[in-house]
Write a protein that holds these residues in place. Structure first.
Motif, PDB file in Angstrom:
ATOM      1  N   PRO A   3       0.825  -1.211   0.000  1.00  0.00           N
ATOM      2  CA  PRO A   3       0.000   0.000   0.000  1.00  0.00           C
ATOM      3  C   PRO A   3       0.858   1.259   0.000  1.00  0.00           C
ATOM      4  O   PRO A   3       1.981   1.262   0.502  1.00  0.00           O
ATOM      5  CB  PRO A   3      -0.815  -0.109   1.287  1.00  0.00           C
ATOM      6  CG  PRO A   3      -0.159  -1.145   2.109  1.00  0.00           C
ATOM      7  CD  PRO A   3       0.666  -2.001   1.211  1.00  0.00           C
ATOM      8  N   TRP A   4       0.308   2.341  -0.553  1.00  0.00           N
ATOM      9  CA  TRP A   4       1.007   3.623  -0.612  1.00  0.00           C
ATOM     10  C   TRP A   4       0.873   4.378   0.698  1.00  0.00           C
ATOM     11  O   TRP A   4       1.490   5.424   0.889  1.00  0.00           O
ATOM     12  CB  TRP A   4       0.447   4.470  -1.730  1.00  0.00           C
ATOM     13  CG  TRP A   4       0.811   4.011  -3.103  1.00  0.00           C
ATOM     14  CD1 TRP A   4       1.104   2.734  -3.507  1.00  0.00           C
ATOM     15  CD2 TRP A   4       0.931   4.826  -4.257  1.00  0.00           C
ATOM     16  NE1 TRP A   4       1.388   2.719  -4.836  1.00  0.00           N
ATOM     17  CE2 TRP A   4       1.279   3.987  -5.327  1.00  0.00           C
ATOM     18  CE3 TRP A   4       0.755   6.177  -4.496  1.00  0.00           C
ATOM     19  CZ2 TRP A   4       1.470   4.474  -6.612  1.00  0.00           C
ATOM     20  CZ3 TRP A   4       0.945   6.655  -5.781  1.00  0.00           C
ATOM     21  CH2 TRP A   4       1.306   5.806  -6.818  1.00  0.00           C
ATOM     22  N   TRP A   6       0.322   3.947   5.202  1.00  0.00           N
ATOM     23  CA  TRP A   6       0.419   3.032   6.330  1.00  0.00           C
ATOM     24  C   TRP A   6       0.406   3.826   7.627  1.00  0.00           C
ATOM     25  O   TRP A   6       0.645   5.030   7.648  1.00  0.00           O
ATOM     26  CB  TRP A   6       1.673   2.164   6.232  1.00  0.00           C
ATOM     27  CG  TRP A   6       2.951   2.927   6.370  1.00  0.00           C
ATOM     28  CD1 TRP A   6       3.668   3.124   7.510  1.00  0.00           C
ATOM     29  CD2 TRP A   6       3.647   3.633   5.348  1.00  0.00           C
ATOM     30  NE1 TRP A   6       4.774   3.898   7.261  1.00  0.00           N
ATOM     31  CE2 TRP A   6       4.776   4.228   5.931  1.00  0.00           C
ATOM     32  CE3 TRP A   6       3.428   3.836   3.989  1.00  0.00           C
ATOM     33  CZ2 TRP A   6       5.672   5.001   5.203  1.00  0.00           C
ATOM     34  CZ3 TRP A   6       4.333   4.601   3.273  1.00  0.00           C
ATOM     35  CH2 TRP A   6       5.434   5.154   3.894  1.00  0.00           C
TER      36      TRP A   6
END
Length: 75
Positions: A3-4, A6
């Motif tokens: 994912p981009w 967090w």
């Protein structure tokens, strides 16, 4: 897929801006934007989109393209 965004250990959300699979260096040694709370992600993404459209990330994108060409051996 990674994912981009967090959640970091401080409880704040971070977001990477990427060219392909590589994060762009937005400032010296800075590869992520601190978003704060997750609900702010859409707003920050909109701000990044505006910056891209205005050409504010052209230098970072050009650097990423150049690095990729060197890695692939293209000119």
């Amino acid at each position: 897929l990674r994912p981009w965004f967090w959640l970091n250990t401080d409880g704040k959300w971070l977001l990477e801006v990427r060219y392909g699979a590589r994060p762009l260096e937005l400032g010296k040694g800075k590869r992520a934007v601190e978003v704060g709370v997750r609900a702010e992600l859409p707003k920050v993404l909109g701000m990044i989109e505006d910056a891209v459209r205005a050409g504010e990330l052209d230098a970072q994108i050009d650097a990423a393209v150049g690095a990729r060409k060197l890695k692939l051996g293209k000119s």
